[in-house]
Design a protein around this motif. Structure first.
Motif, PDB file in Angstrom:
ATOM      1  N   LEU A   1      46.279  43.451  38.109  1.00  0.00           N
ATOM      2  CA  LEU A   1      47.478  42.687  38.479  1.00  0.00           C
ATOM      3  C   LEU A   1      47.211  41.816  39.705  1.00  0.00           C
ATOM      4  N   ALA A   2      46.452  42.354  40.677  1.00  0.00           N
ATOM      5  CA  ALA A   2      46.134  41.566  41.873  1.00  0.00           C
ATOM      6  C   ALA A   2      45.302  40.349  41.507  1.00  0.00           C
ATOM      7  N   ARG A   3      44.355  40.517  40.592  1.00  0.00           N
ATOM      8  CA  ARG A   3      43.504  39.391  40.180  1.00  0.00           C
ATOM      9  C   ARG A   3      44.345  38.291  39.541  1.00  0.00           C
ATOM     10  N   ILE A   4      45.305  38.666  38.695  1.00  0.00           N
ATOM     11  CA  ILE A   4      46.176  37.673  38.054  1.00  0.00           C
ATOM     12  C   ILE A   4      47.010  36.941  39.100  1.00  0.00           C
TER      13      ILE A   4
ATOM     14  N   THR B   1      40.362  36.436  44.995  1.00  0.00           N
ATOM     15  CA  THR B   1      40.416  36.495  43.534  1.00  0.00           C
ATOM     16  C   THR B   1      39.106  37.005  42.960  1.00  0.00           C
ATOM     17  N   VAL B   2      37.998  36.448  43.430  1.00  0.00           N
ATOM     18  CA  VAL B   2      36.687  36.897  42.946  1.00  0.00           C
ATOM     19  C   VAL B   2      36.447  38.351  43.351  1.00  0.00           C
ATOM     20  N   ALA B   3      36.844  38.724  44.570  1.00  0.00           N
ATOM     21  CA  ALA B   3      36.671  40.110  45.018  1.00  0.00           C
ATOM     22  C   ALA B   3      37.467  41.062  44.140  1.00  0.00           C
ATOM     23  N   ALA B   4      38.695  40.643  43.756  1.00  0.00           N
ATOM     24  CA  ALA B   4      39.492  41.490  42.864  1.00  0.00           C
ATOM     25  C   ALA B   4      38.836  41.623  41.497  1.00  0.00           C
ATOM     26  N   GLY B   5      38.261  40.522  41.000  1.00  0.00           N
ATOM     27  CA  GLY B   5      37.566  40.590  39.714  1.00  0.00           C
ATOM     28  C   GLY B   5      36.339  41.476  39.766  1.00  0.00           C
TER      29      GLY B   5
ATOM     30  N   LEU C   1      46.508  36.700  42.373  1.00  0.00           N
ATOM     31  CA  LEU C   1      45.673  35.916  43.281  1.00  0.00           C
ATOM     32  C   LEU C   1      45.141  34.648  42.608  1.00  0.00           C
ATOM     33  N   ARG C   2      44.774  34.750  41.330  1.00  0.00           N
ATOM     34  CA  ARG C   2      44.299  33.565  40.611  1.00  0.00           C
ATOM     35  C   ARG C   2      45.386  32.502  40.548  1.00  0.00           C
TER      36      ARG C   2
END
Length: 549
Positions: free
Chosen positions: A63-66, A22-26, A68-69
């Protein structure tokens, strides 16, 4: 917490991995967005610049961050709840192993506070300390490598800033807030215990007009709790200030290093912008860590209280090679002696008792003469100071406690009616009993006619501690529960205390029929009707003497 963390390692590692992703995606989202917008601005009207691939990457990362979060929250909180459930199960098991004498050493409500409040205080350790710290270190190291590939000094700067922010500052913060956290947890436990005591003794507080004093004491406890929690919150705020300061200094350093590299054409401007925005996203993980570090003192105090309870050895243990008890047999005590710790004189001395299988005996005597103590020794709630107790010729200290308690059941004036229905209370005696067996037990306890008058019958709610029942009805419900239990020995300790004379006499008259061939030892100071028991013994001077039936 290590044993429970290891037990739930798969779900906890999954939560940690999702948190890192999640952090990596952000970080990737802001880095790519910063690079894309800057590169697009610098490209101007050039037709050769590709707009579609970077914009698709931005949308994909968003979208991945959402997703994954969401997955990280579900997995992390689920793992934490499982972790707390494991801990509560272990703590409850430790409480159940303690003897009544050990339980009496705890303040009212203290065990509830350890089972609930103390374990709740430990849930911050994984979500607010372990996950953010490991995520910050892992992503910080990875991002410093990426930044160092373009600008080596920036890589070292980011790595040093993350080490300070993720390790040194939380450690100093935990040390600074440790005392306040410990005081906060102690104040919270004291407040919970005080509430429990006030609820239990509300009638006496009202009767003696002591409610204002109780309210004043509770107000003092709450103000003390609020003060210590304010100190913990202030420490957390200080930690977040230091976090922002480190981030600002790191950001200024990255801008300064990047400016020099940009002027010397060693670093592309779009890459420089991407690194700066990615750094802002990277530092977001440290916010929860600072709040968690400020609460480590509270968690440490809670953990110490839980650990002390888990490590308290039970007063009574089974011998390594237990002996099996016969299905039925005589209950015998020879030369029994017992003295409470610190007492000047023993309560029992040289006591002898023999109760044949299926025999009903009554033990009478003045209050405080040792009747309850004798029953506790027969049940092996305590071990005698001298002498021995046998069941069917087998010393009970050599038998498994679980087997002894399956043979014997204790019904006292304090036997509880649990919060629930008539049915749920009866099923404690025999979880497999069907309705016919439940009604039969109620008939034997002379409670069936009353239950039939209830609108929902067996499924009628009895309220907390059976408050919707009279004292006599509650006592008969406990008797019905004992009838359902497989125990062949009944130890009855003042079962009619608090009942009026007619109700007492009716209970004693029905006892022989309800016992149905079981061995019964009845301790009471009430008058026993003729024929209620086979023999009456009087307890005086620590010994039993024959009495007229």
């Amino acid at each position: 917490m290590l044993p429970w963390l290891v037990r739930r390692r798969r779900s906890l590692l999954a939560a940690l991995l999702l948190a890192c992703c999640t952090v990596a995606a952000g970080v990737g989202l802001l880095s790519v967005a910063g690079w894309f917008l800057t590169a697009a601005f610098l490209a101007g009207a050039k037709l050769a610049f590709d707009l579609f691939a970077p914009s698709a990457l931005v949308r994909g990362l968003a979208l991945a961050r959402i997703a994954l979060r969401y997955a990280e929250r579900v997995t992390g909180h689920g793992a934490t709840l499982d972790l707390l459930a494991d801990m509560r199960t272990a703590v409850f098991g430790a409480i159940m192993r303690l003897s009544p004498a050990q339980l009496a050493g705890y303040r009212d409500g203290d065990l509830v506070a350890r089972l609930a409040g103390d374990i709740d205080a430990l849930d911050t350790l994984f979500l607010l300390v372990i996950v953010p710290a490991l995520t910050a270190l892992a992503l910080g190291a990875a991002y410093s490598l990426i930044a160092g590939a373009w600008l080596p000094p920036a890589g070292w700067l980011i790595l040093a800033a993350m080490l300070v922010a993720a390790c040194i500052v939380p450690y100093c913060l935990a040390r600074a807030a440790g005392t306040s956290g410990r005081h906060a947890q102690e104040a919270a436990s004291a407040a919970r215990a005080f509430v429990h005591e006030a609820v239990e003794g509300h009638a006496d507080l009202a009767a003696f007009a002591a409610e204002p004093r109780a309210q004043a004491r509770f107000g003092d406890a709450v103000r003390s709790l609020a003060g210590t929690r304010d100190a913990v919150a202030a420490a957390g705020s200080a930690g977040q200030f230091v976090q922002q300061l480190i981030m600002g200094l790191c950001l200024v350093g990255l801008l300064w290093l990047g400016l020099g590299a940009f002027r010397s054409h060693e670093l592309d401007g779009a890459v420089w912008a991407g690194l700066v925005l990615g750094l802002l996203a990277l530092f977001e993980v440290l916010g929860p860590l600072m709040r968690g570090a400020a609460r480590l003192g509270t968690a440490a105090a809670a953990g110490a209280r839980v650990r002390a309870l888990l490590r308290e050895p039970p007063a009574l243990r089974d011998v390594p090679d237990v002996r099996a008890l016969p299905p039925r047999g005589a209950l015998r005590a020879e030369g029994l002696g017992y003295a409470y710790p610190g007492a000047a004189h023993p309560v029992l001395a040289g006591l002898d008792l023999r109760v044949e299988a299926s025999e009903l005996i009554g033990i009478v005597g003045a209050s405080g003469c040792g009747k309850s103590t004798l029953l506790a020794l027969l049940m092996r709630i305590h071990d005698p100071s001298e002498g021995e107790i046998t069941y069917g010729g087998v010393p009970i200290r050599l038998a498994a406690q679980s087997e002894l308690h399956a043979r014997c059941t204790l019904l006292s004036q304090h036997s509880p009616v649990f919060l629930g229905t008539v049915r749920s209370n009866l099923l404690l005696g025999d979880p497999a009993a069907d309705d016919a067996k439940l009604w039969q037990a109620l008939e034997q306890a002379r409670l069936a006619d009353f239950v039939r008058t209830l609108e929902q019958g067996l499924d009628t709610w009895v309220g907390e501690a059976g408050r919707l029942l009279s004292v006599g009805q509650a006592r008969r419900l406990c008797l019905a529960r004992a009838i359902l239990a497989p125990a062949v020995v009944w130890l009855l300790d003042e079962p009619t205390a608090g009942l009026d004379e007619p109700t007492q006499q009716a209970f004693f008259s029905d006892l022989g029929r309800a016992a149905a061939g079981r061995t019964v030892v009845l301790a009471t100071h009430a008058r026993l009707p003729a024929g209620a028991v086979d023999r009456i013994l009087r307890l005086e001077g620590g010994r039993l003497h024959a009495d007229s039936p």
